[in-house]
Design a protein around this motif. Structure first.
Motif, PDB file in Angstrom:
ATOM      1  N   VAL A   2     108.608  80.102  60.757  1.00  0.00           N
ATOM      2  CA  VAL A   2     108.837  80.889  61.970  1.00  0.00           C
ATOM      3  C   VAL A   2     110.326  81.230  62.046  1.00  0.00           C
ATOM      4  CG1 VAL A   2     108.763  80.764  64.487  1.00  0.00           C
ATOM      5  CG2 VAL A   2     106.889  79.903  63.149  1.00  0.00           C
ATOM      6  N   SER A   3     111.171  80.267  61.721  1.00  0.00           N
ATOM      7  CA  SER A   3     112.588  80.551  61.794  1.00  0.00           C
ATOM      8  C   SER A   3     112.994  81.558  60.732  1.00  0.00           C
ATOM      9  CB  SER A   3     113.387  79.272  61.683  1.00  0.00           C
ATOM     10  OG  SER A   3     113.509  78.848  60.389  1.00  0.00           O
ATOM     11  N   LYS A   4     112.339  81.535  59.604  1.00  0.00           N
ATOM     12  CA  LYS A   4     112.619  82.520  58.564  1.00  0.00           C
ATOM     13  C   LYS A   4     112.212  83.900  59.053  1.00  0.00           C
ATOM     14  CE  LYS A   4     112.008  83.528  53.805  1.00  0.00           C
ATOM     15  NZ  LYS A   4     111.346  83.307  52.570  1.00  0.00           N
ATOM     16  N   ILE A   5     111.081  84.022  59.689  1.00  0.00           N
ATOM     17  CA  ILE A   5     110.614  85.313  60.228  1.00  0.00           C
ATOM     18  C   ILE A   5     111.566  85.748  61.341  1.00  0.00           C
ATOM     19  CG2 ILE A   5     108.728  86.436  61.467  1.00  0.00           C
ATOM     20  CD1 ILE A   5     106.817  84.686  59.926  1.00  0.00           C
ATOM     21  N   GLU A   6     111.974  84.765  62.184  1.00  0.00           N
ATOM     22  CA  GLU A   6     112.900  85.094  63.248  1.00  0.00           C
ATOM     23  C   GLU A   6     114.220  85.598  62.671  1.00  0.00           C
ATOM     24  OE1 GLU A   6     114.201  82.039  66.052  1.00  0.00           O
ATOM     25  OE2 GLU A   6     112.170  82.200  66.826  1.00  0.00           O
ATOM     26  N   HIS A   7     114.684  84.923  61.659  1.00  0.00           N
ATOM     27  CA  HIS A   7     115.933  85.309  61.010  1.00  0.00           C
ATOM     28  C   HIS A   7     115.796  86.699  60.372  1.00  0.00           C
ATOM     29  CE1 HIS A   7     119.699  84.926  58.952  1.00  0.00           C
ATOM     30  NE2 HIS A   7     119.110  85.033  57.744  1.00  0.00           N
ATOM     31  N   ASP A   8     114.698  86.944  59.738  1.00  0.00           N
ATOM     32  CA  ASP A   8     114.431  88.238  59.114  1.00  0.00           C
ATOM     33  C   ASP A   8     114.371  89.338  60.172  1.00  0.00           C
ATOM     34  OD1 ASP A   8     113.959  89.861  56.886  1.00  0.00           O
ATOM     35  OD2 ASP A   8     111.771  89.744  57.164  1.00  0.00           O
ATOM     36  N   ARG A  12     116.853  92.569  60.576  1.00  0.00           N
ATOM     37  CA  ARG A  12     116.357  93.952  60.674  1.00  0.00           C
ATOM     38  C   ARG A  12     116.819  94.589  61.982  1.00  0.00           C
ATOM     39  NH1 ARG A  12     110.162  93.931  58.452  1.00  0.00           N
ATOM     40  NH2 ARG A  12     110.683  93.341  56.330  1.00  0.00           N
ATOM     41  N   TYR A  13     116.787  93.811  63.076  1.00  0.00           N
ATOM     42  CA  TYR A  13     117.220  94.319  64.369  1.00  0.00           C
ATOM     43  C   TYR A  13     118.710  94.666  64.316  1.00  0.00           C
ATOM     44  CZ  TYR A  13     118.347  94.511  69.317  1.00  0.00           C
ATOM     45  OH  TYR A  13     118.796  94.918  70.546  1.00  0.00           O
ATOM     46  N   LYS A  14     119.492  93.807  63.680  1.00  0.00           N
ATOM     47  CA  LYS A  14     120.925  94.046  63.567  1.00  0.00           C
ATOM     48  C   LYS A  14     121.190  95.298  62.730  1.00  0.00           C
ATOM     49  CE  LYS A  14     125.258  91.999  62.417  1.00  0.00           C
ATOM     50  NZ  LYS A  14     126.022  90.972  61.816  1.00  0.00           N
ATOM     51  N   ILE A  15     120.470  95.469  61.616  1.00  0.00           N
ATOM     52  CA  ILE A  15     120.610  96.667  60.773  1.00  0.00           C
ATOM     53  C   ILE A  15     120.242  97.902  61.586  1.00  0.00           C
ATOM     54  CG2 ILE A  15     119.664  97.873  58.771  1.00  0.00           C
ATOM     55  CD1 ILE A  15     119.390  95.131  57.425  1.00  0.00           C
ATOM     56  N   PHE A  16     119.155  97.813  62.358  1.00  0.00           N
ATOM     57  CA  PHE A  16     118.705  98.940  63.182  1.00  0.00           C
ATOM     58  C   PHE A  16     119.770  99.295  64.217  1.00  0.00           C
ATOM     59  CE2 PHE A  16     116.524 100.422  67.042  1.00  0.00           C
ATOM     60  CZ  PHE A  16     115.967 101.590  66.560  1.00  0.00           C
ATOM     61  N   VAL A  17     120.319  98.273  64.887  1.00  0.00           N
ATOM     62  CA  VAL A  17     121.335  98.502  65.920  1.00  0.00           C
ATOM     63  C   VAL A  17     122.606  99.084  65.289  1.00  0.00           C
ATOM     64  CG1 VAL A  17     122.868  97.318  67.549  1.00  0.00           C
ATOM     65  CG2 VAL A  17     120.430  96.786  67.519  1.00  0.00           C
ATOM     66  N   ASP A  18     123.013  98.541  64.144  1.00  0.00           N
ATOM     67  CA  ASP A  18     124.207  99.073  63.470  1.00  0.00           C
ATOM     68  C   ASP A  18     124.016 100.534  63.076  1.00  0.00           C
ATOM     69  OD1 ASP A  18     125.478  96.662  63.755  1.00  0.00           O
ATOM     70  OD2 ASP A  18     125.096  95.977  61.684  1.00  0.00           O
ATOM     71  N   ARG A  19     122.825 100.827  62.538  1.00  0.00           N
ATOM     72  CA  ARG A  19     122.535 102.216  62.150  1.00  0.00           C
ATOM     73  C   ARG A  19     122.535 103.117  63.381  1.00  0.00           C
ATOM     74  NH1 ARG A  19     117.137 102.693  59.192  1.00  0.00           N
ATOM     75  NH2 ARG A  19     118.165 101.216  57.820  1.00  0.00           N
TER      76      ARG A  19
END
Length: 161
Positions: A2-8, A12-19
């Protein structure tokens, strides 16, 4: 897991926000450039309008001056024959008229001799051509000067009487 999925998901959320932020910054920069371009266009259009007004005023002034000039010419056109400079300067007496023409001819001969000397100095003509032409011009000048002296004597006799 679960933590791996959360981290993933966070990555992805950070990449989306940066983009998204990068796109927003690019769009904001384009907006600033467009606004600056709009200001330049407005300034140019304003200057064009000012120039149009100045040109309109200049055209009106030109039309006014053209009308004044045409009016002046129509009024004074009749007087042109009476006010010709040559007729004002030309003497009435035949002797004085002859003296004036002789003086003009002598001046023309002086000019011709001068320009012949300049042509020789600039190597346009050779010495033989120069001497032949200057002799001819000098003879003509001598005859003109002699005739001028005779005319002058005749005018002096006429004035004495």
């Amino acid at each position: 897991m679960v933590s791996k999925i959360e981290h993933d998901l966070q990555q992805r959320y950070k990449i989306f926000v940066d983009r998204y932020e990068a796109e927003m910054n690019a769009l904001h920069q384009q907006e600033q450039e467009l606004l600056a371009g709009k200001e330049q266009i407005v300034d140019v259009l304003q200057r064009i309008e000012e120039e149009k007004l100045k040109i309109g005023e200049t055209i009106e002034l030109f039309k006014t001056k053209d009308g004044e000039l045409r009016e002046f010419l129509s009024v004074h056109e009749r007087d042109t024959e009476e006010n010709q400079v040559d007729k004002q300067i030309e003497p009435k007496a035949a002797l004085f008229k002859q003296y004036l023409h002789l003086f003009a001819e002598e001046s023309a001969l002086d000019d011709a001799i001068y320009y012949m000397a300049e042509a020789l100095r600039n190597d346009v003509i050779n010495t033989q051509v120069f001497l032949r032409n200057v002799r001819s011009l000098a003879r003509k000048k001598f005859m003109v000067r002699a005739l001028m002296n005779k005319v002058k004597e005749q005018t002096n006799k006429c004035e004495i009487k």
